[in-house]
Motif scaffolding. Sequence first.
Motif, PDB file in Angstrom:
ATOM      1  N   LEU A  20       0.828  -1.210   0.000  1.00 11.28           N
ATOM      2  CA  LEU A  20       0.000   0.000   0.000  1.00 11.28           C
ATOM      3  C   LEU A  20       0.862   1.259   0.000  1.00 11.28           C
ATOM      4  CD1 LEU A  20      -2.839   1.269   0.200  1.00 11.28           C
ATOM      5  CD2 LEU A  20      -2.602   1.171   2.685  1.00 11.28           C
ATOM      6  N   SER A  21       1.915   1.247   0.772  1.00  7.64           N
ATOM      7  CA  SER A  21       2.808   2.410   0.807  1.00  7.64           C
ATOM      8  C   SER A  21       3.469   2.644  -0.541  1.00  7.64           C
ATOM      9  CB  SER A  21       3.878   2.210   1.887  1.00  7.64           C
ATOM     10  OG  SER A  21       3.297   2.140   3.171  1.00  7.64           O
ATOM     11  N   MET A  22       3.883   1.564  -1.187  1.00  3.82           N
ATOM     12  CA  MET A  22       4.589   1.687  -2.463  1.00  3.82           C
ATOM     13  C   MET A  22       3.657   2.116  -3.603  1.00  3.82           C
ATOM     14  SD  MET A  22       7.740   0.942  -1.691  1.00  3.82           S
ATOM     15  CE  MET A  22       7.426   1.666  -0.066  1.00  3.82           C
ATOM     16  N   ARG A  23       2.453   1.555  -3.633  1.00  3.62           N
ATOM     17  CA  ARG A  23       1.552   1.799  -4.765  1.00  3.62           C
ATOM     18  C   ARG A  23       0.708   3.060  -4.623  1.00  3.62           C
ATOM     19  NH1 ARG A  23      -2.482  -0.934  -5.524  1.00  3.62           N
ATOM     20  NH2 ARG A  23      -2.603  -2.008  -3.517  1.00  3.62           N
ATOM     21  N   LYS A  24       0.361   3.419  -3.378  1.00  2.16           N
ATOM     22  CA  LYS A  24      -0.622   4.496  -3.189  1.00  2.16           C
ATOM     23  C   LYS A  24      -0.095   5.658  -2.358  1.00  2.16           C
ATOM     24  CE  LYS A  24      -4.081   2.550  -5.404  1.00  2.16           C
ATOM     25  NZ  LYS A  24      -4.629   3.162  -6.638  1.00  2.16           N
ATOM     26  N   LEU A  26       2.999   6.697  -0.901  1.00  7.79           N
ATOM     27  CA  LEU A  26       4.166   7.482  -1.300  1.00  7.79           C
ATOM     28  C   LEU A  26       3.977   8.131  -2.674  1.00  7.79           C
ATOM     29  CD1 LEU A  26       7.068   5.315   0.148  1.00  7.79           C
ATOM     30  CD2 LEU A  26       6.293   7.549   0.938  1.00  7.79           C
ATOM     31  N   PRO A  27       3.390   7.451  -3.675  1.00  7.57           N
ATOM     32  CA  PRO A  27       3.095   8.163  -4.930  1.00  7.57           C
ATOM     33  C   PRO A  27       2.184   9.374  -4.723  1.00  7.57           C
ATOM     34  CG  PRO A  27       3.014   5.804  -5.302  1.00  7.57           C
ATOM     35  CD  PRO A  27       3.153   5.995  -3.817  1.00  7.57           C
ATOM     36  N   ALA A  28       1.191   9.250  -3.846  1.00  4.65           N
ATOM     37  CA  ALA A  28       0.294  10.383  -3.594  1.00  4.65           C
ATOM     38  C   ALA A  28       1.046  11.536  -2.936  1.00  4.65           C
ATOM     39  CB  ALA A  28      -0.871   9.933  -2.715  1.00  4.65           C
ATOM     40  N   LEU A  29       1.915  11.221  -1.995  1.00  2.00           N
ATOM     41  CA  LEU A  29       2.707  12.274  -1.356  1.00  2.00           C
ATOM     42  C   LEU A  29       3.661  12.922  -2.350  1.00  2.00           C
ATOM     43  CD1 LEU A  29       3.460  10.547   2.069  1.00  2.00           C
ATOM     44  CD2 LEU A  29       2.030  12.574   1.705  1.00  2.00           C
ATOM     45  N   PHE A  30       4.221  12.114  -3.258  1.00  2.00           N
ATOM     46  CA  PHE A  30       5.100  12.695  -4.273  1.00  2.00           C
ATOM     47  C   PHE A  30       4.341  13.668  -5.170  1.00  2.00           C
ATOM     48  CE2 PHE A  30       6.483  12.528  -8.746  1.00  2.00           C
ATOM     49  CZ  PHE A  30       7.659  13.257  -8.612  1.00  2.00           C
ATOM     50  N   VAL A  65       8.581   2.459  -5.806  1.00  2.00           N
ATOM     51  CA  VAL A  65       7.624   3.553  -5.922  1.00  2.00           C
ATOM     52  C   VAL A  65       7.681   4.201  -7.305  1.00  2.00           C
ATOM     53  CG1 VAL A  65       6.890   5.790  -4.990  1.00  2.00           C
ATOM     54  CG2 VAL A  65       7.685   3.986  -3.449  1.00  2.00           C
ATOM     55  N   LYS A  66       8.869   4.334  -7.851  1.00  2.00           N
ATOM     56  CA  LYS A  66       9.011   4.992  -9.157  1.00  2.00           C
ATOM     57  C   LYS A  66       8.075   4.447 -10.236  1.00  2.00           C
ATOM     58  CE  LYS A  66      13.446   7.322  -9.820  1.00  2.00           C
ATOM     59  NZ  LYS A  66      14.722   7.288 -10.569  1.00  2.00           N
ATOM     60  N   MET A 414      -6.726  15.306  -9.148  1.00  2.00           N
ATOM     61  CA  MET A 414      -6.039  14.842  -7.964  1.00  2.00           C
ATOM     62  C   MET A 414      -6.502  13.424  -7.638  1.00  2.00           C
ATOM     63  SD  MET A 414      -5.891  16.679  -4.208  1.00  2.00           S
ATOM     64  CE  MET A 414      -5.457  18.264  -4.927  1.00  2.00           C
ATOM     65  N   GLU A 415      -5.553  12.515  -7.448  1.00  6.00           N
ATOM     66  CA  GLU A 415      -5.901  11.155  -7.070  1.00  6.00           C
ATOM     67  C   GLU A 415      -6.528  11.148  -5.677  1.00  6.00           C
ATOM     68  OE1 GLU A 415      -5.750   8.317  -8.707  1.00  6.00           O
ATOM     69  OE2 GLU A 415      -4.941   9.194 -10.537  1.00  6.00           O
ATOM     70  N   ALA A 416      -7.340  10.117  -5.421  1.00  4.63           N
ATOM     71  CA  ALA A 416      -8.083  10.056  -4.161  1.00  4.63           C
ATOM     72  C   ALA A 416      -7.153  10.091  -2.952  1.00  4.63           C
ATOM     73  CB  ALA A 416      -8.951   8.800  -4.132  1.00  4.63           C
ATOM     74  N   TYR A 417      -6.088   9.291  -2.986  1.00  7.10           N
ATOM     75  CA  TYR A 417      -5.185   9.259  -1.830  1.00  7.10           C
ATOM     76  C   TYR A 417      -4.487  10.598  -1.645  1.00  7.10           C
ATOM     77  CZ  TYR A 417      -5.419   4.476  -0.084  1.00  7.10           C
ATOM     78  OH  TYR A 417      -5.821   3.323   0.530  1.00  7.10           O
TER      79      TYR A 417
END
Length: 488
Positions: A20-24, A26-30, A65-66, A414-417
Amino acid sequence: MQSPNDSGFTFVLFGATGDLSMRKILPALFEAHRSGMLAASGKIVGVARHEDTRDQYLQWVNEHVKPHVSKNGLDEVAWASFLERIVYVKLDLSRAEDFTTLRDGIAELPGIRVFYLATGPSLFVPICHALASVGLNQNARIVLEKPLGYDLKSSNAINDAVGEIFAEEQIYRIDHYLGKEPVQNLLALRFGNALFEPLWRREWVESIQITIAEELGVEARGDFYDNTGALRDMVQNHLLQLLSIVAMEPPHSMDSDSVRDEKLRVLRALKPINPADISKVAVRGQYHAGVIRGQQVPGYATEHGVKPDSRTETFVALKVEIENWRWAGVPFFLRTGKRLADRVAEIVVNFRPVPHSALGPTALRAGSNRLVIRLQPNETIRLYCLAKQPGEGMNLSSVHLDLAFDQFFREGQMEAYQRLLLDVINGRLALFVRRDEQEAAWKWVEPILNEWAATPRPPKPYASGTWGPAASSAMLAQHGTCWLEEEN
């Protein structure tokens, strides 16, 4: 672009090497960082036990994450500056002294502290107790991922334990469907336009469908899913939350408690399901082997981690009624499933046909007037109505008006997360589930869970790549309607 709230934050991510951190997350925070929506002084603290050093963790982030942030080309400069925000703390949840290390490691970091628990629910309470033991429950917010419990009793146990440590206004129970752009636009559509509100009631609405369909099976989640099932995984949270958004009364304002008060009223007005009637208003199914987009896929019982004789449902269809003046007598049809014919999430509002037509039978056909709110994969709102075909005579055809967000608005969606994480950082609770909402949803769902657990009948089989058991269509046919995809 600078964040409007530049007071700083420390975002502590438990389960920082998880899927979850890798797919959603951290990408959302980036994306929020790249768009200038994060305070410049804000820090992200990855917490996990798998890596020993920050450099090793950053290597993991680069690798995992990339791929989820480079779909439209990765801005390497923004990525490099994003990595500078990241701090890493190795932590073993069984070691109390590791939480002291965490406290000391973030002591000098700025602003509000956000603790995001991207872990299994069994770890929620131990983590909260450990945070409190070192004083980290002050000036803090806690984010809880679903599933929050297995039933009402276990959900209450988690909420009671977390509630002893964090106040309700500190607790953010996340449901990412509430962060989707079309759900936000549903509120704008209803409460910002005089056109729809007079029609949004039993006199003009014939039925409403809410579907969340997936092409994927359980993938690597067989162990988890076989002890959960579609009713717990999707209906108790996502579908009932969407239902409450669709059916709620206009709130006094858009502040968090006004919105959630109205959602709660809907959940408490759900007509209780008599166990004797469950077979009439609830369909459960389980996917068998089949073909999806030309590829042969296995049946549920042969998936890794699934018991061969499993009676866990992978499909649910429900007929729901709301006992209030606005919606009395209007059926709401909810549906979710895995290995279905398409990946789609949508809300379909079927308006009643005109009471009398001088234009022929087409104008009296069910579904002639309809609003379709598509949540995924492409986010659109489409209004169907009748218009005259060009040429001689009064021949009517269905036409539609589209609001395709990616075409109408130049700025990217904007993505949901991303939206929800920014709301946590900025202290906005409206899009998060309050405890009393969660309890009301569990109370309504529990009779179905109990009846299915007690019955010896297995779920109805359906072939992968179809729209579920035939009984799902038959349930709607009894009310003179059908699922949207069946009309053609």
